[in-house]
Design a protein around this motif. Structure first.
Motif, PDB file in Angstrom:
ATOM      1  N   SER A  75      30.023  40.856  35.972  1.00 46.81           N
ATOM      2  CA  SER A  75      28.642  41.286  35.769  1.00 46.81           C
ATOM      3  C   SER A  75      27.678  40.354  36.483  1.00 46.81           C
ATOM      4  O   SER A  75      27.945  39.159  36.623  1.00 46.81           O
ATOM      5  N   ALA A  76      26.546  40.924  36.882  1.00 43.21           N
ATOM      6  CA  ALA A  76      25.495  40.109  37.494  1.00 43.21           C
ATOM      7  C   ALA A  76      24.682  39.356  36.458  1.00 43.21           C
ATOM      8  O   ALA A  76      23.869  38.500  36.811  1.00 43.21           O
ATOM      9  N   PRO A  86      28.730  49.380  41.170  1.00 43.47           N
ATOM     10  CA  PRO A  86      27.951  48.146  41.092  1.00 43.47           C
ATOM     11  C   PRO A  86      27.441  47.805  39.699  1.00 43.47           C
ATOM     12  O   PRO A  86      27.071  46.663  39.442  1.00 43.47           O
ATOM     13  N   VAL A 141      26.187  44.202  40.951  1.00 39.87           N
ATOM     14  CA  VAL A 141      27.072  43.261  41.641  1.00 39.87           C
ATOM     15  C   VAL A 141      27.270  43.707  43.090  1.00 39.87           C
ATOM     16  O   VAL A 141      27.125  44.882  43.440  1.00 39.87           O
ATOM     17  N   ASP A 142      27.608  42.734  43.942  1.00 45.56           N
ATOM     18  CA  ASP A 142      27.818  43.013  45.360  1.00 45.56           C
ATOM     19  C   ASP A 142      29.231  43.552  45.598  1.00 45.56           C
ATOM     20  O   ASP A 142      29.990  43.806  44.650  1.00 45.56           O
ATOM     21  N   GLY A 181      31.910  41.656  43.992  1.00 49.37           N
ATOM     22  CA  GLY A 181      31.903  41.895  42.550  1.00 49.37           C
ATOM     23  C   GLY A 181      32.559  43.215  42.188  1.00 49.37           C
ATOM     24  O   GLY A 181      33.278  43.306  41.179  1.00 49.37           O
ATOM     25  N   ARG A 228      36.209  42.708  42.307  1.00 51.32           N
ATOM     26  CA  ARG A 228      36.680  42.011  41.110  1.00 51.32           C
ATOM     27  C   ARG A 228      36.789  42.979  39.937  1.00 51.32           C
ATOM     28  O   ARG A 228      37.745  42.933  39.159  1.00 51.32           O
ATOM     29  N   LYS A 229      35.802  43.841  39.804  1.00 51.93           N
ATOM     30  CA  LYS A 229      35.847  44.818  38.724  1.00 51.93           C
ATOM     31  C   LYS A 229      37.080  45.717  38.844  1.00 51.93           C
ATOM     32  O   LYS A 229      37.758  45.995  37.852  1.00 51.93           O
TER      33      LYS A 229
END
Length: 336
Positions: free
Chosen positions: A83-84, A188, A192-193, A196, A199-200
């Motif tokens: 998460s951002a 996103p 997130v970029d 990210g 990663r998710k």
């Protein structure tokens, strides 16, 4: 009120769903045929009016006790860097809801909905589902009960959520329910970029691998991969069905709460309206699997029930036309 006191009670509630009132639907359709307009000229507005008539069991349905419920929960999987924002933001946003400062406050008020916020044990995040079930059986049942209790006396229910990390949990639920890998369902989320998002996807795949063949029932999918707020939405959906209350779902996360239920019992979606299609990439695919056609597509991805609240304006318009228009006979117009 439906009580999810055991897994067996949950299973029974999911498999004993009442159907829409066919006579009320027929009466509403007959009224539509007599209104001063060409047949089917109001398109989906006509469908919505008939849908609402069937669930409210009356020819001319109304929204008199519209309710928006936002469930909030925290996720242990946030530790995986998906998460951002930190998990502490969940409680901060709940406080913002309670002060009246969030988008859903403004949008619910505009739609004529009362807003109820239900925080679920925010000080105790779920477990990281890449290495353990997100919830115990008792914790999952508690969240289902909280969801069922929140429907109150609503005659239309809007369901939304707040929970940092929950778009990853939603992607895991969608994959476990309808197949595919993490990359097929993640997006996103909070912003997130590309790294990210990758990663998710890896986290979702790790969760699916960890739980494997245990993901064999709706309850197990929800408790192993979900979050308290997501499970509460599932509980509210089932309880609303037994109370014959139509439900407007929000975005990807709210829809993912229904995915494990629909995999086992596809007719669970019959009392649901997809308020909108969010900008989260997996949402349209998920709606297709649920056989739900969204009312709106506004590139929203906020959550909170925001898109569903906007869609209530369309539903009110459908009911206003259905109830307020004159028939051909009343207007003295031939050809009706």
């Amino acid at each position: 009120m439906i009580r999810f006191e055991s897994v067996a009670a949950f299973d029974e509630a999911l498999r004993s769903l009442p159907a829409t009132d066919a006579q009320a639907c027929e009466a509403a359709a007959s009224r539509q045929a007599m209104l001063t307009k060409p047949a089917r000229s109001l398109g989906r507005l006509e469908e919505i009016a008939i849908f609402m008539a069937g669930w409210q069991q009356r020819e001319r349905p109304r929204i008199e006790r519209g309710r928006a419920v936002v469930f909030a929960g925290n996720h242990g999987v946030v530790a995986q860097g998906i998460s951002a924002f930190p998990a502490s933001v969940t409680a901060q946003m709940v406080a913002n809801f309670e002060r009246g400062g969030a988008a859903i406050n403004a949008l619910a008020a505009n739609a004529g909905l009362t807003l109820h916020v239900v925080p679920l044990d925010l000080d105790h995040p779920t477990e990281d589902f890449t290495s353990a079930p997100a919830m115990s059986e008792a914790e999952c049942l508690h969240a289902l009960i909280a969801g069922a209790a929140a429907i109150g006396d609503a005659d239309l229910l809007v369901l939304g959520e707040m929970g940092i990390g929950n778009s990853t949990a939603a992607a895991a639920l969608a994959a476990a329910s309808f197949g595919g890998e993490g990359r097929d369902w993640v997006g996103p989320g909070t912003g997130v970029d590309g790294a990210g998002v990758s990663r998710k996807a890896a986290v979702v795949d790790a969760g699916l691998s960890c739980h494997g063949s245990s993901l064999d029932t709706p309850f197990e999918i929800l408790r192993r991969l979900g979050g308290r707020e997501i499970v509460a939405i599932a509980g509210a959906v089932i309880a609303a069905r037994h109370a014959r209350v139509p439900v407007v779902l929000d975005g990807f996360i709210a829809s993912a709460a229904v995915a494990p239920l629909a995999r086992a019992v596809p007719e669970i979606v019959d009392h649901l309206i997809a308020g909108h299609c969010s900008a989260e990439p997996g949402h349209q695919r998920l709606l297709d699997r649920l056989n739900l056609r969204p009312l709106l597509s506004l590139d929203m991805r906020l959550g909170e029930g925001s898109g569903a609240a906007v869609a209530v304006g369309v539903i009110r318009a459908a009911l206003a036309a259905h109830d307020g228009m004159a028939t051909f006979a009343e207007a003295g117009i031939g050809g009706g």
